[in-house]
Scaffold this motif. Structure first.
Motif, PDB file in Angstrom:
ATOM      1  N   SER A 298      34.701   6.027  32.300  1.00 15.17           N
ATOM      2  CA  SER A 298      35.085   5.514  30.978  1.00 15.17           C
ATOM      3  C   SER A 298      34.561   4.099  30.771  1.00 15.17           C
ATOM      4  O   SER A 298      35.142   3.328  30.020  1.00 15.17           O
ATOM      5  CB  SER A 298      36.609   5.563  30.832  1.00 15.17           C
ATOM      6  OG  SER A 298      37.200   4.994  31.970  1.00 15.17           O
ATOM      7  N   ILE A 299      33.471   3.769  31.428  1.00 15.83           N
ATOM      8  CA  ILE A 299      32.863   2.439  31.236  1.00 15.83           C
ATOM      9  C   ILE A 299      31.813   2.572  30.135  1.00 15.83           C
ATOM     10  O   ILE A 299      31.046   3.537  30.140  1.00 15.83           O
ATOM     11  CB  ILE A 299      32.181   1.954  32.543  1.00 15.83           C
ATOM     12  CG1 ILE A 299      33.162   2.038  33.718  1.00 15.83           C
ATOM     13  CG2 ILE A 299      31.609   0.564  32.386  1.00 15.83           C
ATOM     14  CD1 ILE A 299      32.528   1.693  35.061  1.00 15.83           C
ATOM     15  N   PRO A 300      31.752   1.592  29.193  1.00 18.78           N
ATOM     16  CA  PRO A 300      30.734   1.707  28.150  1.00 18.78           C
ATOM     17  C   PRO A 300      29.317   1.655  28.732  1.00 18.78           C
ATOM     18  O   PRO A 300      29.099   1.027  29.773  1.00 18.78           O
ATOM     19  CB  PRO A 300      30.983   0.481  27.256  1.00 18.78           C
ATOM     20  CG  PRO A 300      32.137  -0.252  27.826  1.00 18.78           C
ATOM     21  CD  PRO A 300      32.592   0.408  29.077  1.00 18.78           C
ATOM     22  N   SER A 301      28.393   2.313  28.057  1.00 21.21           N
ATOM     23  CA  SER A 301      27.001   2.328  28.540  1.00 21.21           C
ATOM     24  C   SER A 301      26.421   0.923  28.489  1.00 21.21           C
ATOM     25  O   SER A 301      26.501   0.271  27.462  1.00 21.21           O
ATOM     26  CB  SER A 301      26.149   3.216  27.644  1.00 21.21           C
ATOM     27  OG  SER A 301      26.591   4.517  27.768  1.00 21.21           O
ATOM     28  N   PRO A 302      25.826   0.473  29.582  1.00 24.51           N
ATOM     29  CA  PRO A 302      25.227  -0.863  29.550  1.00 24.51           C
ATOM     30  C   PRO A 302      23.981  -0.847  28.657  1.00 24.51           C
ATOM     31  O   PRO A 302      23.200   0.103  28.721  1.00 24.51           O
ATOM     32  CB  PRO A 302      24.838  -1.134  31.008  1.00 24.51           C
ATOM     33  CG  PRO A 302      25.248   0.064  31.795  1.00 24.51           C
ATOM     34  CD  PRO A 302      25.669   1.150  30.873  1.00 24.51           C
ATOM     35  N   GLU A 303      23.839  -1.897  27.861  1.00 20.75           N
ATOM     36  CA  GLU A 303      22.696  -1.936  26.932  1.00 20.75           C
ATOM     37  C   GLU A 303      21.385  -2.116  27.686  1.00 20.75           C
ATOM     38  O   GLU A 303      21.339  -2.839  28.679  1.00 20.75           O
ATOM     39  CB  GLU A 303      22.870  -3.114  25.975  1.00 20.75           C
ATOM     40  CG  GLU A 303      23.424  -2.671  24.637  1.00 20.75           C
ATOM     41  CD  GLU A 303      23.676  -3.840  23.740  1.00 20.75           C
ATOM     42  OE1 GLU A 303      22.737  -4.625  23.511  1.00 20.75           O
ATOM     43  OE2 GLU A 303      24.834  -3.961  23.294  1.00 20.75           O
ATOM     44  N   GLY A 304      20.364  -1.455  27.202  1.00 20.77           N
ATOM     45  CA  GLY A 304      19.027  -1.661  27.758  1.00 20.77           C
ATOM     46  C   GLY A 304      18.788  -0.954  29.075  1.00 20.77           C
ATOM     47  O   GLY A 304      17.792  -1.210  29.746  1.00 20.77           O
ATOM     48  N   ILE A 305      19.702  -0.081  29.472  1.00 18.91           N
ATOM     49  CA  ILE A 305      19.529   0.642  30.735  1.00 18.91           C
ATOM     50  C   ILE A 305      19.381   2.124  30.413  1.00 18.91           C
ATOM     51  O   ILE A 305      20.116   2.650  29.575  1.00 18.91           O
ATOM     52  CB  ILE A 305      20.758   0.401  31.645  1.00 18.91           C
ATOM     53  CG1 ILE A 305      20.706  -1.018  32.208  1.00 18.91           C
ATOM     54  CG2 ILE A 305      20.840   1.424  32.775  1.00 18.91           C
ATOM     55  CD1 ILE A 305      21.861  -1.407  33.083  1.00 18.91           C
ATOM     56  N   VAL A 306      18.411   2.778  31.054  1.00 20.48           N
ATOM     57  CA  VAL A 306      18.257   4.218  30.835  1.00 20.48           C
ATOM     58  C   VAL A 306      19.412   4.898  31.555  1.00 20.48           C
ATOM     59  O   VAL A 306      19.562   4.735  32.772  1.00 20.48           O
ATOM     60  CB  VAL A 306      16.919   4.711  31.424  1.00 20.48           C
ATOM     61  CG1 VAL A 306      16.780   6.214  31.264  1.00 20.48           C
ATOM     62  CG2 VAL A 306      15.755   3.959  30.821  1.00 20.48           C
ATOM     63  N   LYS A 307      20.232   5.653  30.812  1.00 19.91           N
ATOM     64  CA  LYS A 307      21.380   6.279  31.464  1.00 19.91           C
ATOM     65  C   LYS A 307      21.319   7.794  31.300  1.00 19.91           C
ATOM     66  O   LYS A 307      21.120   8.298  30.196  1.00 19.91           O
ATOM     67  CB  LYS A 307      22.676   5.730  30.857  1.00 19.91           C
ATOM     68  CG  LYS A 307      23.891   6.178  31.646  1.00 19.91           C
ATOM     69  CD  LYS A 307      25.144   5.488  31.167  1.00 19.91           C
ATOM     70  CE  LYS A 307      26.078   6.453  30.665  1.00 19.91           C
ATOM     71  NZ  LYS A 307      27.116   6.583  29.984  1.00 19.91           N
ATOM     72  N   ILE A 308      21.476   8.467  32.406  1.00 18.22           N
ATOM     73  CA  ILE A 308      21.473   9.931  32.364  1.00 18.22           C
ATOM     74  C   ILE A 308      22.875  10.392  32.757  1.00 18.22           C
ATOM     75  O   ILE A 308      23.328  10.106  33.865  1.00 18.22           O
ATOM     76  CB  ILE A 308      20.423  10.506  33.337  1.00 18.22           C
ATOM     77  CG1 ILE A 308      19.040   9.929  32.987  1.00 18.22           C
ATOM     78  CG2 ILE A 308      20.413  12.027  33.306  1.00 18.22           C
ATOM     79  CD1 ILE A 308      18.003  10.091  34.066  1.00 18.22           C
TER      80      ILE A 308
END
Ligand code: CTP
Length: 458
Positions: A298-308
């Motif tokens: 439940s952590i927000p997606s970090p900006e500027g990081i490719v997340k899969i």
């Protein structure tokens, strides 16, 4: 707001720091909670915020000049002011005022009242300054002395500073300051001023890390403090070598996996993903291209990081292997399920159909880290984690060898300040050259920085 603040008389000292703007909000909140707030400002504080504003917010006169005719009621105003409060807080407290209080220099209304404060009244100080000033040996010495006197130091927060630099030195937010006040008034944070060991000051011109610590709590506190100092030094050092991972591509796995039982139930673990996400943030800050393969968190997606985003161990395996060939470094921080269900049920299992016992058939998942270990080329560095409940280091060495890692980070599941869910971790780093280094408890961001620095040196 906590009822304990009602009718409490609080002296708030404000010194010359940009953080003084937050003190205005603090006064408003304290007054709202029913506290009687008396503000004392240094002349420098008035360059940042005005006595008029604080007078309006506190609904009390504000003291600035110690020889002002308005406050001389038969002399000794400072004694009378100091004796009738429940608690005194100086927020923000500049390096100058820290120095004055550590050495009894009473040349401002604020320092004279703080020095006149009876020992049974707690004194809290929230230092705020730039990191270089906070790390200056004179500040360290003054802080050590003030703590020795039993004064409660509220550690400065980390983040962007008014200088534009990033580091320790920010005054914490108002809710943190209020929590300190409430905890002190209610005795959760004890007032140790009366117990101050006045006999041994001669030999105590020491940094805090050299003080005598007795209880386990004190030892943990000491270890955290040492870690903080080390970390701040390291950050300063790394700031000079900013982008120490520039041009590197780093693959990080984070969080738990969900192994499906049926459409509404799964097997998982308590991993929060905080360690993996902290690694991703710090690696990005250090200039790396970051690919984050994340289980459900439940952590927000970090900006500027490719997340899969993935759910199961199988999905994580595929996602990691799709990306691995691009990477210079892979850090497997995820808590991958070791077993998955053989035949997950489509739909929802019904109690009426299952009866008293439900027996699940499980089978082991692919070990992603071990598979990467057997696939990696000579240029790729592989980092694993080991979560252990006993024989931590011994098991860690086994895992490093069996999974062919270049580095293995051991953390314990049952020590305070370690493992899943919390914001802190206590790590030992094992390297494939046989060396090992243990670190005191520190934030997961701090641990990440250490791990990344070590990798960049491999
Ligand atoms: N790991 C993995 N794939 C798995 C299980 C674990 O990649 N199926 C990785 C984890 O991401 C971590 C390391 O292996 O980097 C060690 O995980 P840990 O749970 O500590 O150990 P296990 O190897 O699973 O062994 P055990 O649970 O028996 O301690």
């Amino acid at each position: 707001m906590n009822a304990i603040l009602k009718n409490k008389r609080i002296i708030l000292g404000i010194t010359g720091s940009i953080a003084a703007y937050k003190s205005q909000l603090l006064v408003r909140e304290l007054v709202k909670a029913g506290a009687d707030v008396n503000v004392i400002m240094t002349p420098s504080a008035c360059k940042f915020v005005t006595p008029l504003t604080l007078e309006n917010l506190s609904r009390n006169p504000v003291i600035v000049e110690m020889f002002s005719g308005d406050i001389q009621s038969g002399g000794a105003w400072h004694i009378h002011t100091a004796h009738v409060c429940d608690l005194m807080l100086i927020a923000p407290c500049s390096a100058t005022t820290l120095g004055k209080l550590a050495n009894g220099i009473c040349d401002t209304a604020l320092s004279v009242v703080a020095t006149a404060l009876p020992l049974q009244i707690p004194l809290l100080i929230s230092p705020a300054m730039d990191t270089t000033m906070w790390m200056n040996p004179s500040t360290r010495r003054n802080i050590a002395l003030l703590e020795k006197y039993g004064i409660i130091i509220i550690p400065p927060a980390e983040g962007e500073l008014s200088s534009g630099f990033t580091g320790s030195g920010r005054m914490p937010e108002v809710d943190v300051l209020i929590e300190y006040i409430v905890n002190t008034l209610s005795g959760i944070i004890p007032n140790k001023r009366q117990l101050a060991d006045t006999q041994s000051f001669e030999s105590d011109i020491l940094v805090k890390t050299d003080q005598k610590f007795s209880s386990l709590e004190d030892k943990i506190e000491k270890a955290k403090w040492t870690a903080e100092l080390e970390l701040t030094k390291m950050k300063n050092d790394l700031n000079l070598k900013e982008n120490f991972l520039k041009g590197k591509t780093i693959l990080i796995s984070a969080g738990p996996t969900y192994e499906k039982i049926d459409d509404v139930r799964f097997i998982s673990n308590y991993s929060s993903g905080k360690m993996g996400y902290a690694l991703a943030r710090q690696a990005q800050k250090a200039g790396a291209n970051v690919i984050l393969v994340s289980g459900p968190v439940s952590i927000p997606s970090p900006e500027g990081i490719v997340k899969i985003d993935v759910e199961s161990a199988d999905e994580m395996y595929d996602a990691v292997f799709n990306e691995f060939y691009k990477c210079d470094i892979a850090i497997m921080a995820a808590a991958v399920a070791d077993y998955t269900t053989v035949n997950p049920f489509n739909g929802k299992l019904k109690k009426t159909e299952i009866g008293e016992k439900l027996i699940l058939e499980l089978q082991s998942t692919n070990d992603i880290l071990a598979s990467l270990g057997s696939e990696k080329n000579e240029m790729q560095k592989l980092v694993g984690f080991a979560l252990e409940s006993n024989n931590d280091i011994e098991n860690g060495w086994k895992k490093l060898k069996e999974k062919n890692c270049d580095m293995l980070v051991v953390n314990s599941s049952n020590k305070p300040g370690s493992g899943f869910r919390g914001d802190d971790n206590t790590i030992t780093i094992l390297l494939n050259d046989g060396s090992e280094e243990s670190f005191p408890t520190m934030s997961k961001d701090g641990c990440s920085l250490i791990i990344l620095k070590k990798i960049s040196e491999l």
